[in-house]
Design an enzyme around this catalytic site. Structure first.
Site, PDB file in Angstrom:
ATOM      1  N   ASP A   1     -39.526  88.172 -37.847  1.00  0.00           N
ATOM      2  CA  ASP A   1     -40.798  87.710 -38.422  1.00  0.00           C
ATOM      3  C   ASP A   1     -41.120  88.478 -39.702  1.00  0.00           C
ATOM      4  O   ASP A   1     -40.524  89.527 -39.991  1.00  0.00           O
ATOM      5  CB  ASP A   1     -41.905  87.912 -37.365  1.00  0.00           C
ATOM      6  CG  ASP A   1     -43.029  86.898 -37.505  1.00  0.00           C
ATOM      7  OD1 ASP A   1     -43.190  86.314 -38.595  1.00  0.00           O
ATOM      8  OD2 ASP A   1     -43.757  86.699 -36.516  1.00  0.00           O
TER       9      ASP A   1
ATOM     10  N   ASP B   1     -47.082  78.074 -37.108  1.00  0.00           N
ATOM     11  CA  ASP B   1     -47.883  78.588 -35.992  1.00  0.00           C
ATOM     12  C   ASP B   1     -48.789  77.494 -35.447  1.00  0.00           C
ATOM     13  O   ASP B   1     -49.438  77.677 -34.417  1.00  0.00           O
ATOM     14  CB  ASP B   1     -48.731  79.786 -36.445  1.00  0.00           C
ATOM     15  CG  ASP B   1     -47.927  81.078 -36.442  1.00  0.00           C
ATOM     16  OD1 ASP B   1     -46.837  81.096 -35.841  1.00  0.00           O
ATOM     17  OD2 ASP B   1     -48.390  82.064 -37.040  1.00  0.00           O
TER      18      ASP B   1
HETATM   19  C1  GLA Z   1     -46.450  85.329 -36.260  1.00  0.00           C
HETATM   20  C2  GLA Z   1     -45.526  84.284 -35.673  1.00  0.00           C
HETATM   21  C3  GLA Z   1     -45.937  83.947 -34.261  1.00  0.00           C
HETATM   22  C4  GLA Z   1     -45.931  85.212 -33.435  1.00  0.00           C
HETATM   23  C5  GLA Z   1     -46.824  86.247 -34.057  1.00  0.00           C
HETATM   24  C6  GLA Z   1     -46.701  87.563 -33.329  1.00  0.00           C
HETATM   25  O1  GLA Z   1     -47.720  84.827 -36.488  1.00  0.00           O
HETATM   26  O2  GLA Z   1     -45.499  83.129 -36.477  1.00  0.00           O
HETATM   27  O3  GLA Z   1     -45.071  82.988 -33.713  1.00  0.00           O
HETATM   28  O4  GLA Z   1     -44.611  85.685 -33.336  1.00  0.00           O
HETATM   29  O5  GLA Z   1     -46.510  86.467 -35.411  1.00  0.00           O
HETATM   30  O6  GLA Z   1     -47.524  88.542 -33.847  1.00  0.00           O
END
Ligand code: GLA
Length: 701
Positions: A451, A521
């Site tokens: 990420d 998300d």
């Molecule tokens: C980001 C990702 C999510 C999740 C969060 C965790 O927003 O896109 O899918 O992994 O971080 O903090």
């Protein structure tokens, strides 16, 4: 068949790549000119460029292949450079060329007075109607030079008329939505200055004369394989000539090129189709599966994933993971991914990034027992990491406050309470590589979600070698690529998912390192129809991570049926993040059946051709179809949006089948010819708001 031809008496090169042809020529004054970018032309010798207009450079300069800031050039330069002695004029003339393997062409240009070379490279992929190009700027002179702009290249679209630009735009939780506008005059700049590809704009630009549709008309595509600051400039440079220049953004950029050094740009990807946006997308998808994606996993199916994020958020521990893993295995999940929250001090997003050891309160015995439990249930264990980041509240930052990008004595702006590690520094790069390598070596981990949850700010590198401070925009991305390449080499069985707060780092450079992406998300299954439609304009469904999550949706408060949520997510790489502990036994059984069905048909979704039959943007109904390359199997996903006004739902006319084959519908015994299904259509038979159906067609033997 030979892709690259050289016609010596014309000093002309023709690159043929499937439907696409690209023609270059050395003009009388030695400049390299792009004669043609588009459909096939013969004979190429007949094309000529003359003409001179008052207050314009002569016509051939308007179509110059790799334009500079120098001489009578007023357009966006591909190259802007400061030569020794403060000279800010650079004029490139043809030097030499090389053809390798019939499909790689390299043309070398040189400045008229200094030993600065530009090697322009082209590679044809005839099976996909795609050409990639990139440049290498070489300083063969005795003194350093400073690059202020060094793009991957430019293309000149066929002259005349107004062009329509189609691109992908959005924001966090609303990425890759399709925007179209007619370009009338001046410049249209798409770019990122955030250090990553960005949620706001994606490095993809499609052009048509305003008359192309989903399956008809000519469409030109320009994409960039780069995961940092980028820029795409579409510019009318005079006399109805549209030029499109693309590459690393020159904003706040410079590169100090010592004598003997060279700078290699990312790749620009050129595509062309006479079969509309759908045709162009299908070429890109095939190219991505056949060429771009990491080879070790490219031909494998994508596993069904369970991800803990929308169920547990930061609240993961040995006990609840084991409970979830039991149910995940029961319903058919193949990879169990522990998302954020597993490492030291990570109870919310205010602490812990940088301290990549299991949190002793949540995992007193380490990760071992959970991994063993997941494996004993027949699943692969996966884990979330965010290697480029640090929370100020972490042991790492307390030890090394100088390891982040910053300007001394100035604020360090936090986003999501975090700062970015300065990967331009070799010690930081090594540290990041080592802990990740160790994590994968010491634990049986088969899936990594990488990420990246913030944009860059205050991009200072206080101890940079003189003149290199502004190289961080490129060096950071190069470091991420290097780390990933080496980690992949050492751990070839691991699947890597790219994520940046959802789809903030999706591009063809990232796709060389990530097997799949977290698309957004936003997991609302209806919003996803729009986001996924845009995503597939450029990127293949095989890389499109899509989860089934709980209702009401945390973002939209919308409640959609489990069936609708599954159908929407099954159009890519399926995942689940619904709270399995809260599912009734009937719902669990339904989930199990959907997953079982997905496993039977996923080869059609992941490795088939996509036809976007009806866009959700047109209202009423959305329909997407996938067809295997041999045309013997097909899936049609139909979603009703809002019904109203006594309207009857139209038949869905499918595409891409073999007209002469007979297809059985949903193993029902009912059969129709491909011709009938394509020209008359299928009555999907669903009524009501937000209903969905998947129709399966199989050709009879
Ligand atoms: C980001 C990702 C999510 C999740 C969060 C965790 O927003 O896109 O899918 O992994 O971080 O903090």
């Amino acid at each position: 068949m030979t892709s690259v031809n050289f016609i010596s008496n014309e000093k002309l090169w023709s690159i043929r790549s499937g439907e696409l042809q690209y023609i270059l020529k050395v003009a009388d004054d030695g400049s390299l000119v792009n004669l043609h970018f588009g459909g096939r032309v013969e004979p190429v010798e007949s094309i000529s460029l003359g003409g001179h207009f008052p207050f314009e450079p002569s016509l051939h300069l308007l179509r110059e292949e790799y334009s500079t800031f120098g001489g009578l050039r007023f357009m966006e330069p591909c190259l802007k450079v400061e030569l020794p002695g403060g000279v800010r004029d650079c004029v490139l003339k043809y030097e030499s060329f090389k053809i390798e393997d019939n499909n790689v062409l390299s043309i070398t240009l040189k400045d008229i007075s200094y030993e600065l070379f530009a090697d322009l490279h082209y590679r044809a992929y005839p099976a996909y109607s795609i050409i990639t190009k990139w440049a290498e700027i070489r300083n063969a002179g005795p003194q350093p030079v400073i690059l202020e702009e060094a793009l991957s290249g430019a293309v000149s679209l066929p002259r005349g008329g107004l062009w329509r630009l189609t691109f992908l735009s959005g924001h966090w939780a609303g990425e890759t939505r399709i925007v179209q506008e007619v370009l009338k005059a001046g410049k249209k700049v798409l770019e990122s200055r955030r250090g990553t590809t960005s949620h706001q704009l994606n490095p993809v630009a499609f052009f048509d004369a305003g008359d192309a549709g989903e399956e008809e008309g000519e469409v030109w595509g320009c994409l960039l394989g780069w995961s940092g600051n980028w820029k795409c400039v579409s510019e009318y440079v005079g006399h109805d000539q549209l030029r499109v220049a693309m590459g690393v953004n020159d904003f706040d950029f410079s590169w100090y090129l010592e004598s003997g050094e060279s700078f290699k740009t990312p790749k620009m990807i050129l595509a062309y189709s006479a079969s509309g946006f759908g045709g162009l997308s299908r070429s890109l998808h095939r190219f991505e599966r056949g060429v771009v994606l990491p080879r070790n996993n490219a031909t494998k199916p994508r596993p069904v994933i369970y991800n803990t994020w929308e169920t547990l958020y930061f609240n993961v521990n040995e006990e609840n993971l084991k409970q979830l893993a039991d149910i995940a295995a029961e319903i058919g999940v193949e990879v169990f991914v522990v998302d954020d929250g597993w490492f030291k001090g990570r109870n919310d997003d205010r602490a812990g990034l940088g301290d990549w050891v299991p949190d002793p309160h949540k995992f007193p015995r380490g990760l071992g027992p959970v991994i063993e439990h997941v494996k004993s249930r027949g699943m692969i264990f996966g884990i979330w990491v965010e290697p480029e980041m640090v929370n100020p509240n972490s042991d790492l930052y307390r030890r090394h406050p100088d390891w982040v990008y910053h300007f001394p004595g100035r604020p360090r702006s936090e986003m999501r309470n975090q700062l970015i590690l300065n990967l331009s520094r070799s010690d930081v790069r090594e540290y990041v590589f080592n802990w990740l390598d160790r994590l994968l070596a010491e634990n049986d981990i088969g899936f990594v979600k990488w990420d990246m949850n913030r944009s860059f700010s205050e991009p200072g590198w206080p101890d940079a070698p003189r003149g290199r401070e502004r190289e961080i925009w490129v060096r950071h991305v190069q470091a991420v690529y290097e780390i990933l390449d080496e980690i992949r080499r050492r751990h070839p069985n691991v699947i890597f998912e790219g994520c940046s707060g959802g789809g903030g780092r999706v591009d063809l450079g990232a796709m060389e390192r990530f097997d799949q992406f977290w698309t957004s998300d936003n997991t609302d299954a209806l919003d996803r129809l729009y986001i996924q439609e845009g995503y597939t304009m450029a990127y293949c469904p095989k890389t499109m991570g899509a989860w089934v999550t709980g209702v009401p949706n945390f973002l939209t408060n919308r409640t959609l049926s489990l069936e609708f949520r599954f159908h929407s997510a099954m159009m890519g790489a399926l995942g689940i993040s619904v709270n399995l502990l809260e599912l009734s036994s009937i719902e669990k059984e339904e989930a199990r059946m959907h997953i079982e069905f997905y496993k039977k048909i996923r080869h059609i979704v992941l490795d088939g051709d996509l036809y976007r039959l009806k866009s959700p943007r047109s209202g009423g109904l959305a329909a997407f179809q996938y067809v295997t390359p041999d045309k013997t199997e097909s899936l049609i996903f139909v979603f009703t949006l809002q019904q109203g006004f006594g309207r009857s739902e139209p038949l869905v006319r499918v595409r891409g089948l073999d007209p002469s084959l007979i297809y059985e519908v949903d193993s029902s015994g009912q059969s129709f010819s491909g011709l009938y299904l394509m020209n008359y259509g299928i009555d999907h038979g669903i009524r009501g708001d937000y209903k969905s159906k998947v129709i399966y067609l199989k050709a009879r033997r």
